[in-house]
Design an enzyme around this catalytic site. Structure first.
Site, mmCIF file in Angstrom:
data_model
loop_
_atom_site.group_PDB
_atom_site.id
_atom_site.type_symbol
_atom_site.label_atom_id
_atom_site.label_comp_id
_atom_site.label_asym_id
_atom_site.label_seq_id
_atom_site.Cartn_x
_atom_site.Cartn_y
_atom_site.Cartn_z
ATOM 1 N N LYS A 183 -12.507 55.028 7.508
ATOM 2 C CA LYS A 183 -11.238 55.484 8.080
ATOM 3 C C LYS A 183 -11.492 56.464 9.225
ATOM 4 O O LYS A 183 -10.851 56.400 10.274
ATOM 5 C CB LYS A 183 -10.370 56.138 6.996
ATOM 6 C CG LYS A 183 -9.728 55.125 6.068
ATOM 7 C CD LYS A 183 -9.162 55.746 4.803
ATOM 8 C CE LYS A 183 -8.748 54.633 3.840
ATOM 9 N NZ LYS A 183 -8.438 55.094 2.491
ATOM 10 N N ASP B 165 0.327 56.409 3.634
ATOM 11 C CA ASP B 165 0.064 55.389 2.612
ATOM 12 C C ASP B 165 1.376 54.769 2.103
ATOM 13 O O ASP B 165 1.345 53.741 1.429
ATOM 14 C CB ASP B 165 -0.638 56.020 1.402
ATOM 15 C CG ASP B 165 -2.151 55.909 1.445
ATOM 16 O OD1 ASP B 165 -2.644 54.879 1.918
ATOM 17 O OD2 ASP B 165 -2.821 56.852 0.963
ATOM 18 N N GLN C 77 -7.315 60.160 -0.976
ATOM 19 C CA GLN C 77 -8.019 58.953 -1.429
ATOM 20 C C GLN C 77 -7.933 58.825 -2.949
ATOM 21 O O GLN C 77 -8.203 59.779 -3.678
ATOM 22 C CB GLN C 77 -9.483 59.018 -0.962
ATOM 23 C CG GLN C 77 -10.293 57.777 -1.259
ATOM 24 C CD GLN C 77 -9.821 56.537 -0.496
ATOM 25 O OE1 GLN C 77 -9.361 56.631 0.645
ATOM 26 N NE2 GLN C 77 -9.913 55.377 -1.119
HETATM 27 N N1 GUN Z 1 -7.719 53.707 -2.917
HETATM 28 C C1 GUN Z 1 -7.724 52.353 -2.882
HETATM 29 N N2 GUN Z 1 -6.810 51.906 -2.005
HETATM 30 C C2 GUN Z 1 -6.207 52.986 -1.460
HETATM 31 C C3 GUN Z 1 -5.201 53.158 -0.485
HETATM 32 O O1 GUN Z 1 -4.628 52.210 0.062
HETATM 33 N N3 GUN Z 1 -4.884 54.448 -0.187
HETATM 34 C C4 GUN Z 1 -5.475 55.508 -0.798
HETATM 35 N N4 GUN Z 1 -5.070 56.728 -0.451
HETATM 36 N N5 GUN Z 1 -6.423 55.387 -1.708
HETATM 37 C C5 GUN Z 1 -6.789 54.128 -2.039
#
Ligand code: GUN
Length: 284
Positions: free
Chosen positions: A53, A120, A97
């Site tokens: 990211k 998200d 996360q």
């Molecule tokens: N862990 C697995 N997929 C995601 C996601 O789309 N966003 C976040 N914040 N954590 C994750």
């Protein structure tokens, strides 16, 4: 011929478009969109995602800041950081996360993120807006899938979209999005899960089958209607390497179009996160 839905190449196109939009936005406003990512603990997969990211942000001209917190961080400590970022005008998107360590209540933390910075789209206010067909942000994985279907010219209106998996991150929002009265949606939606009776009979009804259950090669050719479009969200680490939730080699012989793993949905998820961060910086 089966079309391989190439998420990697589509991602490159989309990221180029986002980079141009970011450059224009920065030139106009002097503001550089910034994503704050919070990683709690040492989960190896999460470390890779967060690193990807950060790199993706830099490649489209955005800023990112990463907060690494120890595995024993308390809910209160994490909440304090989220609150600080909520009030930091230089931060436009906040991503915590997942998964979080067991002592932290995930819902409490996700609910504390300002809905305007919730890139998200996990906050209940944002989930509600999606359900009502007036989204602030769309959740990155379902958004990426919808964009892939759109860009490949795959018709969804009047089609039967069957979703395998009812997670809050993929299955439920995907269903809410595809059922909307809008372009790239207007589908008839069925969401299946572990308690669904006679699952193969239901999946065989799908014109578009979206699979997000986290079980390696669960979907076999017998579960797919000839000519269906198959979207595989799964990423499972096995002894043979990364595999999806779909038995790709067998199902590609039946499907009209299918996503590979890796290189299908995965790259699009981060791409849509970049788009959401730019949207947040614009002030929605
Ligand atoms: N862990 C697995 N997929 C995601 C996601 O789309 N966003 C976040 N914040 N954590 C994750």
């Amino acid at each position: 011929m089966t079309t391989i839905l190439d998420g990697k190449s589509l991602s490159q196109t989309l990221r180029q478009e986002i980079a141009e939009e970011v450059a224009f936005f920065v030139a106009q406003t002097g503001i550089t969109p910034c994503l704050a990512a919070i990683l709690v603990g040492e989960d190896p997969a999460s470390q890779v995602y967060v690193r990807n990211k950060e790199r993706a942000c830099a490649n489209v001209g955005m800023k990112s800041v990463l907060f690494r917190l120890p595995a024993e961080t308390t809910s209160e400590e994490l909440l304090t950081l989220v609150e600080k970022l909520n009030h930091d005008a230089t931060v436009h998107g906040i991503l915590v996360q997942l998964p979080l360590p067991p002592q932290i209540d995930e819902k409490t933390i996700l609910d504390a993120i300002s809905p305007d910075k919730d890139v998200d789209a996990f906050h209940p206010a944002n989930v509600g807006l999606i359900l009502q067909g007036r989204p602030r942000f769309l959740p990155c994985t379902p958004f990426g899938i919808q964009e892939m279907l759109r860009r490949y010219g795959i018709e969804t209106a009047g089609k039967h979209v069957v979703i395998l998996g009812r997670s809050d991150i993929v299955g439920k929002p995907m269903g809410a999005m595809m059922v909307q009265r809008s372009q790239g949606a207007d589908a008839t939606v069925t969401i299946c899960h572990s308690k669904t009776a006679n699952l193969p009979a239901v999946t065989r009804l799908a014109d578009i089958l979206i699979v997000a259950i986290g079980r390696p090669r669960f979907v076999t050719a017998e579960m797919v209607k000839p000519g269906a479009v198959v979207v595989d969200v799964g990423i499972n680490r096995t002894e043979e390497g990364l595999v999806g939730d779909v038995d790709f080699e067998a199902v590609k012989e039946v499907a009209s179009a299918i996503t590979p793993v890796p290189g299908g949905v995965g790259p699009l998820t981060i791409t849509m996160l970049l788009g959401n961060t730019l949207k947040a910086a614009r002030g929605i």
